[in-house]
Design a protein around this motif. Structure first.
Motif, PDB file in Angstrom:
ATOM      1  N   VAL A 204     -35.772  40.246  -8.065  1.00  0.00           N
ATOM      2  CA  VAL A 204     -34.897  42.206  -8.176  1.00  0.00           C
ATOM      3  C   VAL A 204     -34.584  42.034  -6.629  1.00  0.00           C
ATOM      4  N   ASP A 205     -33.903  41.884  -5.286  1.00  0.00           N
ATOM      5  CA  ASP A 205     -33.179  41.573  -4.599  1.00  0.00           C
ATOM      6  C   ASP A 205     -33.257  43.176  -4.232  1.00  0.00           C
ATOM      7  N   VAL A 206     -33.358  44.224  -3.747  1.00  0.00           N
ATOM      8  CA  VAL A 206     -32.697  45.450  -3.121  1.00  0.00           C
ATOM      9  C   VAL A 206     -32.266  45.637  -2.093  1.00  0.00           C
ATOM     10  N   ASP A 207     -32.270  44.599  -1.184  1.00  0.00           N
ATOM     11  CA  ASP A 207     -31.871  44.289   0.032  1.00  0.00           C
ATOM     12  C   ASP A 207     -30.697  43.761  -0.303  1.00  0.00           C
ATOM     13  N   GLN A 208     -30.697  42.273  -1.205  1.00  0.00           N
ATOM     14  CA  GLN A 208     -28.935  42.525  -1.109  1.00  0.00           C
ATOM     15  C   GLN A 208     -28.593  43.356  -1.440  1.00  0.00           C
ATOM     16  N   LEU A 209     -29.177  44.102  -2.900  1.00  0.00           N
ATOM     17  CA  LEU A 209     -27.941  44.619  -3.550  1.00  0.00           C
ATOM     18  C   LEU A 209     -27.222  45.509  -2.238  1.00  0.00           C
ATOM     19  N   GLU A 225     -31.726  52.243  -4.597  1.00  0.00           N
ATOM     20  CA  GLU A 225     -33.194  52.631  -3.496  1.00  0.00           C
ATOM     21  C   GLU A 225     -33.621  52.711  -4.501  1.00  0.00           C
ATOM     22  N   LYS A 226     -33.286  53.491  -5.466  1.00  0.00           N
ATOM     23  CA  LYS A 226     -34.263  53.998  -7.021  1.00  0.00           C
ATOM     24  C   LYS A 226     -35.160  52.742  -7.587  1.00  0.00           C
ATOM     25  N   ILE A 227     -34.440  51.917  -6.951  1.00  0.00           N
ATOM     26  CA  ILE A 227     -35.394  50.349  -7.481  1.00  0.00           C
ATOM     27  C   ILE A 227     -37.004  50.629  -7.566  1.00  0.00           C
ATOM     28  N   GLU A 228     -36.899  50.619  -6.059  1.00  0.00           N
ATOM     29  CA  GLU A 228     -38.598  50.734  -5.179  1.00  0.00           C
ATOM     30  C   GLU A 228     -38.839  52.047  -5.026  1.00  0.00           C
ATOM     31  N   LYS A 229     -38.284  53.042  -5.102  1.00  0.00           N
ATOM     32  CA  LYS A 229     -39.144  54.196  -5.838  1.00  0.00           C
ATOM     33  C   LYS A 229     -39.224  53.943  -6.582  1.00  0.00           C
ATOM     34  N   GLU A 230     -39.292  53.872  -7.734  1.00  0.00           N
ATOM     35  CA  GLU A 230     -39.616  53.610  -9.018  1.00  0.00           C
ATOM     36  C   GLU A 230     -40.262  52.184  -9.534  1.00  0.00           C
ATOM     37  N   ALA A 231     -40.920  52.261  -8.151  1.00  0.00           N
ATOM     38  CA  ALA A 231     -41.111  50.458  -9.010  1.00  0.00           C
ATOM     39  C   ALA A 231     -42.631  50.122  -9.107  1.00  0.00           C
ATOM     40  N   PRO A 232     -43.262  49.981  -9.967  1.00  0.00           N
ATOM     41  CA  PRO A 232     -44.878  49.524 -10.045  1.00  0.00           C
ATOM     42  C   PRO A 232     -45.591  50.174  -8.782  1.00  0.00           C
ATOM     43  N   VAL A 233     -46.607  50.502  -8.752  1.00  0.00           N
ATOM     44  CA  VAL A 233     -47.067  50.761  -7.838  1.00  0.00           C
ATOM     45  C   VAL A 233     -48.810  50.259  -7.674  1.00  0.00           C
ATOM     46  N   VAL A 234     -49.180  49.479  -6.158  1.00  0.00           N
ATOM     47  CA  VAL A 234     -50.742  49.303  -6.828  1.00  0.00           C
ATOM     48  C   VAL A 234     -51.866  50.214  -5.820  1.00  0.00           C
ATOM     49  N   GLN A 235     -52.144  50.636  -5.851  1.00  0.00           N
ATOM     50  CA  GLN A 235     -53.286  52.081  -5.337  1.00  0.00           C
ATOM     51  C   GLN A 235     -54.416  51.024  -4.462  1.00  0.00           C
ATOM     52  N   ALA A 236     -54.711  52.249  -3.464  1.00  0.00           N
ATOM     53  CA  ALA A 236     -56.375  51.238  -3.075  1.00  0.00           C
ATOM     54  C   ALA A 236     -57.597  51.014  -4.011  1.00  0.00           C
ATOM     55  N   ASN A 237     -58.137  49.664  -3.210  1.00  0.00           N
ATOM     56  CA  ASN A 237     -59.006  49.123  -4.489  1.00  0.00           C
ATOM     57  C   ASN A 237     -59.089  48.985  -5.609  1.00  0.00           C
ATOM     58  N   GLU A 238     -57.023  48.895  -5.856  1.00  0.00           N
ATOM     59  CA  GLU A 238     -56.704  47.411  -6.994  1.00  0.00           C
ATOM     60  C   GLU A 238     -55.865  46.124  -6.618  1.00  0.00           C
ATOM     61  N   GLU A 239     -55.338  45.179  -7.689  1.00  0.00           N
ATOM     62  CA  GLU A 239     -54.827  44.140  -7.638  1.00  0.00           C
ATOM     63  C   GLU A 239     -54.019  43.951  -8.864  1.00  0.00           C
ATOM     64  N   ALA A 283     -27.063  50.584 -16.226  1.00  0.00           N
ATOM     65  CA  ALA A 283     -28.243  49.365 -15.454  1.00  0.00           C
ATOM     66  C   ALA A 283     -29.302  49.070 -15.134  1.00  0.00           C
ATOM     67  N   ILE A 284     -29.446  50.140 -13.939  1.00  0.00           N
ATOM     68  CA  ILE A 284     -30.907  49.957 -13.367  1.00  0.00           C
ATOM     69  C   ILE A 284     -32.311  50.450 -14.093  1.00  0.00           C
ATOM     70  N   GLU A 285     -31.947  51.779 -14.348  1.00  0.00           N
ATOM     71  CA  GLU A 285     -32.692  51.783 -15.596  1.00  0.00           C
ATOM     72  C   GLU A 285     -33.744  51.534 -16.741  1.00  0.00           C
ATOM     73  N   GLU A 286     -32.448  50.917 -17.605  1.00  0.00           N
ATOM     74  CA  GLU A 286     -32.677  49.549 -18.562  1.00  0.00           C
ATOM     75  C   GLU A 286     -33.463  48.466 -17.364  1.00  0.00           C
ATOM     76  N   GLN A 287     -33.720  48.151 -16.308  1.00  0.00           N
ATOM     77  CA  GLN A 287     -33.997  47.397 -15.480  1.00  0.00           C
ATOM     78  C   GLN A 287     -35.251  47.726 -15.347  1.00  0.00           C
ATOM     79  N   GLN A 288     -35.320  48.666 -15.096  1.00  0.00           N
ATOM     80  CA  GLN A 288     -36.818  49.154 -14.388  1.00  0.00           C
ATOM     81  C   GLN A 288     -37.874  49.198 -15.381  1.00  0.00           C
ATOM     82  N   LYS A 289     -37.078  49.211 -17.096  1.00  0.00           N
ATOM     83  CA  LYS A 289     -38.067  49.826 -18.343  1.00  0.00           C
ATOM     84  C   LYS A 289     -38.433  48.365 -18.534  1.00  0.00           C
ATOM     85  N   VAL A 290     -38.091  47.109 -18.342  1.00  0.00           N
ATOM     86  CA  VAL A 290     -38.016  45.618 -17.797  1.00  0.00           C
ATOM     87  C   VAL A 290     -39.426  45.885 -17.152  1.00  0.00           C
TER      88      VAL A 290
END
Length: 886
Positions: A204-209, A225-239, A283-290
């Motif tokens: 998922v190369d947002v910059d290229q898109l 930009e919604k791809i990055e804004k709604e991407a999975p997030v790793v919080q403090a003390n997680e990996e 298509a982005i919404e479908e991609q985000q679900k995947v």
């Protein structure tokens, strides 16, 4: 020299310009130069016995917005530029498209203006894809090839970006502390100390898109930009870990988004069409679900990652504001020079001539053998250089222009003390062992002497019947003052007794005897003793043979009636299991088939349309397996379960009650209500049909190359397959026979109808021998008869009836059973309620053994193979039993 190529700079140097002042220009040519002034005039710390040399370092230059700067490093660090690698120096600038490689036992810290500082740990390599440090627009992209990078990023503005890309992931932040670990062919591990990091698969190369549709309006860019804004997030003390498998799982949805972006980029309008934007958003919404579905949820940070992230506490973001770019030139004029803030930063470096020395700065380990760093003016640094066997050295000074030096240090070795002779006493076990020193007898049992430090001494202790022991020591302060030398006996005889007495005893995989074995061992040997017997659980013991090892051991084995347990079904196993070619075959009440090796492994399972299944069982024949029932006939490859042939059955051909296909010559007999089909069941092969005088629900039997079958009228028909005609008819009262075949012993056949009429017929002379009517209120016979010990056994309802094969008279009273019995070697085997297997004398019915199986009631007629009993149960299990363990 900013703006010159590395090649140009090297040419200037070769022309003799080394005497001119040289400012850092971010390449190898910014290397430190040695001052021509006397050492005593340039060194705050004078050259002495430890500081062997002091060299002036060039000033710290101001980086621009497109440059990062190396602020701290130790060991081997290299920069790739213009097609080649060169050694990094402190204060070197790095720009877009440069790569940095850090070797073993090394590290490198790179600062990007006031935006971030990163630490590349050993065996790491990154490519600097994007560096743009303009205030409010800062954008740093790192392409990580392998290794581990620690990142300390200041809080970014909304239009600013900091990303780390690996072979599998894109990690984006807004201001946080985290690490990224990536190895070739392995997953990327992202661990977060503070803040939060978004993570996406690298596919998922947002910059290229965004670059492709940069001129197609804000609506398109917002959708991407919604791809990055709604991407999975790793919080403090997680990996979280991102693998190459995840990239493959997202490729399809990513490709769809890329296709739509490519279509939008080719549109002739200034802004993207409304319908195109909606299509892209979908298509982005479908991609985000995947992505959300396939990215594993973050987990609690590991101890390893937590320990690694502690290094971030020591990473410094130096007050280093990048110089502004030059202002554009006015018409006819020259460009305005860039405005560079005044900086008060200086380089400090240490090299240890003493290899293996560790360097600490203000109490923190910063390198081994070498260290370089950039420090603000006025900071006090206390260096501590140490190595085992050498005197430590402290170097402390305030950072100024005068102390911005490279210090080359050689530690002094610790003086070796002169020590008095060391008195040592030697004691032996046994107490009368002889002590020989340097080839001469020194005493027996004990000896005491003093030796000089550094002297080497060799002594041998020996005694008949014991293994001699020679010891060589070099006398030092650590040498014990008392040495006890214990000799070992050389031989130990040990007796092993087994129960049962015919159990095999093996020692170190070699047969030692049966029931009892007395073996001589050498003291110090290791022995593996195994006691085994067919039908019993083997036992293995390991012994380290010493003088204290016992002289005898007794091993009792426990019976092991169950050799293997298969659990293929959730429904009861039906009819009877089969064994052929080293494999077990079985079917359950839901019509499922199963195959496995006798002791397990190489199994397959297959569902069929023959459900429910009341009495049908699989029939193996060579490489084939046949299974018929109420709805279909299957011909399978026995080894794999692959389907060769599959045929729907009409009412005339259906095997509802469990009649079976029978192998005959090189073909097979398929019984139908009114006829017998003789076929190979291969396409193009010719079939034969033998019409029956009357309908039959039985399975045919082959006797002396003839086919024998009883019809619905109770008549036994002997059929010549060559002429397809009935050559003998034997009339009996056993009408309406169902499913079972005629059991043949020599020239005598036995069968029964479903209502309990049992008949014995003489096949050779074509006559009836005897008939017997079972008198029971619940007679219902659907299982094959079996014989053994001169008796014939019939299973009806939940009872086994026993008749004399010659007379047709009852031999012993009926016994309760959960399924039809089986016989082998004069024994009768059957299951009972409560999950028991009974082994009885086939002649008298006397119970010899009762085995409780604990896997449900036996529901199949026992089958015998390789001295084992195979039976299916009501819980869907198949049990392989060993009678020797009863």
């Amino acid at each position: 020299m900013r703006g010159f190529s590395r090649k140009t700079v090297l040419s200037l140097i070769s022309l003799g310009l080394l005497l001119l002042p040289i400012n850092s220009c971010g390449k190898k040519e910014s290397a430190d130069v040695k001052s021509t002034l006397p050492k005593e005039e340039i060194a705050i710390v004078q050259v002495n016995e430890v500081i062997k040399d002091v060299q002036v370092l060039t000033p710290v230059a101001q980086p621009e917005y497109k440059e990062g700067i190396i602020t701290f490093f130790s060991g081997d660090v290299n920069i790739f530029d213009e097609g080649s690698w060169y050694e990094a120096e402190i204060g070197d600038f790095v720009t877009e498209k440069n790569s940095i490689k850090v070797e073993s036992d090394s590290y490198c810290e790179v600062q990007f203006g006031e935006t971030a500082v990163i630490k590349l740990q050993e065996n790491s390599e990154i490519n600097l894809a994007v560096i743009d440090l303009k205030p409010g627009e800062a954008n740093v992209n790192l392409d990580m090839k392998l290794g581990n990078v620690l990142c300390k990023v200041q809080k970014l503005a909304s239009e600013e970006s900091f990303k780390v890309k690996t072979q599998t992931a894109v990690c984006g932040v807004r201001g946080t502390e985290f690490s990224v670990t990536s190895e070739a062919g392995k997953e990327t591990v992202l661990a977060v100390k503070e803040g939060a990091v978004t993570v996406l698969p690298k596919s998922v190369d947002v910059d290229q898109l965004k670059e492709k549709v940069a001129d197609k309006g804000d609506e398109v860019l917002k959708a991407i930009e919604k791809i990055e804004k709604e991407a999975p997030v790793v919080q403090a003390n997680e990996e979280v870990a991102i693998s190459e498998k995840l990239i493959a799982e997202t490729e399809k949805s990513v490709a769809k988004v890329e296709t739509i972006v490519n279509e939008i980029s080719k549109e002739q309008t200034a802004a993207a069409k409304v319908e195109s934007i909606k299509k892209l958003e979908s298509a982005i919404e479908e991609q985000q679900k995947v992505v959300v579905k396939t990215v594993e949820p973050p987990k609690a940070i590991s101890e390893k990652s937590t320990e690694n992230l502690k290094q971030i506490n020591d990473m410094r973001l130096i007050a280093l504001v990048p110089a502004e770019p030059a202002a554009p030139a006015e018409a006819g004029g020259k460009p305005e020079a860039p405005k560079a803030p005044v900086i008060k930063l200086y380089k400090v470096a240490l090299e240890t001539i003493t290899d293996g020395a560790f360097i600490e700065a203000n109490g923190r380990l910063v390198g081994k053998n070498s260290f370089s760093g950039i420090y603000p003016e006025g900071e006090v640094i206390r260096f501590n250089i140490t190595r085992s066997g050498y005197e430590p050295y402290d170097l402390e000074f305030k950072v100024t222009e005068a102390t911005a030096k490279l210090y080359k240090i050689e530690l002094k070795k610790n003086p070796e003390p002169v020590l008095p002779p060391r008195k040592i006493s030697i004691k032996t076990v046994p107490s009368d062992a002889e002590i020989i020193i340097d080839g001469k007898t020194a005493g027996k049992g004990s000896y005491e002497a003093a030796w000089e430090i550094g002297q080497s001494v060799s002594f041998t202790v020996s005694k008949t019947g014991y293994a001699s022991k020679t010891t060589e020591i070099k006398i030092d302060e650590e040498t014990p003052q008392q040495l006890e030398i214990i000799l070992s006996q050389t031989v130990k005889n040990i007796t092993f007794t087994a129960n049962p007495q015919d159990s095999a005893i093996s020692i170190n995989n070699k047969t030692a005897g049966k029931g009892k074995a007395a073996i001589d061992f050498t003291i110090g040997d290791k022995a593996v003793i195994t006691v085994s017997r067919n039908g019993y659980e083997s036992k293995t013991m390991q012994l380290d043979i010493t003088a204290e090892t016992l002289n005898s051991y007794s091993v009792a084995l426990e019976k092991k009636p169950v050799d293997a347990l298969h659990s293929p079904f959730s429904s009861p196993v039906i009819g009877r299991t089969a064994y052929s070619g080293g494999r077990i075959f079985a079917a359950d009440s839901a019509g499922n088939l199963y195959s496995s090796a006798l002791m397990g492994g190489n199994e397959w399972k297959k569902a069929t349309a023959n459900s429910p299944n009341a009495n049908s069982a699989p029939v193996p024949a060579g490489n084939y397996l046949f299974f018929t029932g109420a709805k279909e006939m299957l011909v399978l490859e026995a080894a794999t379960g692959k389907t060769y042939s599959q045929m729907q059955l009409d009412p005339n051909s259906a095997h509802m009650f469990g009649r079976n296909i029978v192998p005959f010559r090189d073909r097979f007999i398929y019984p139908r209500n009114d006829s017998l089909l003789i076929s190979t069941f291969q396409k193009g092969a010719s079939d034969e049909i033998i019409k029956l005088p009357a309908e039959s629900g039985m399975t045919p039997t082959v006797w002396k190359d003839k086919i024998v079958i009883a019809d619905i009228d109770g008549t036994v028909n002997i059929i010549d397959p060559s002429s397809r005609s009935v050559i003998t008819k034997i009339k009996t009262s056993a009408v309406q026979t169902i499913a079972l075949d005629i059991a043949i012993f020599g020239d005598t056949g036995f069968f029964a109808n479903r209502k309990g009429s049992v008949a014995s017929v003489d096949l050779k002379n074509g006559k009836l021998n005897w008939e017997y009517q079972i008198s029971d209120t619940k007679v219902n016979i659907f299982s094959d008869l079996c014989y053994g010990g001169g008796n014939l056994f019939i299973y009806s309802g939940s009872k086994i009836f026993a008749l004399d094969m010659l007379k047709g008279t009852e031999v012993f009273a009926p016994v309760s059973a959960s399924a039809a019995p089986g016989t082998s070697n004069g024994r009768l085997y059957y299951g009972t309620a409560g999950g028991n297997l009974i082994e009885a004398d086939a002649e008298t019915g006397r119970i010899l053994n009762t085995v409780n199986l604990r896997y449900g009631n036996i529901t199949t007629q026992p089958v015998f193979a390789e001295n084992r009993i195979i039976a299916g149960t009501s819980t869907g299990k198949i049990i392989v039993l060993n009678p020797a363990g009863f």
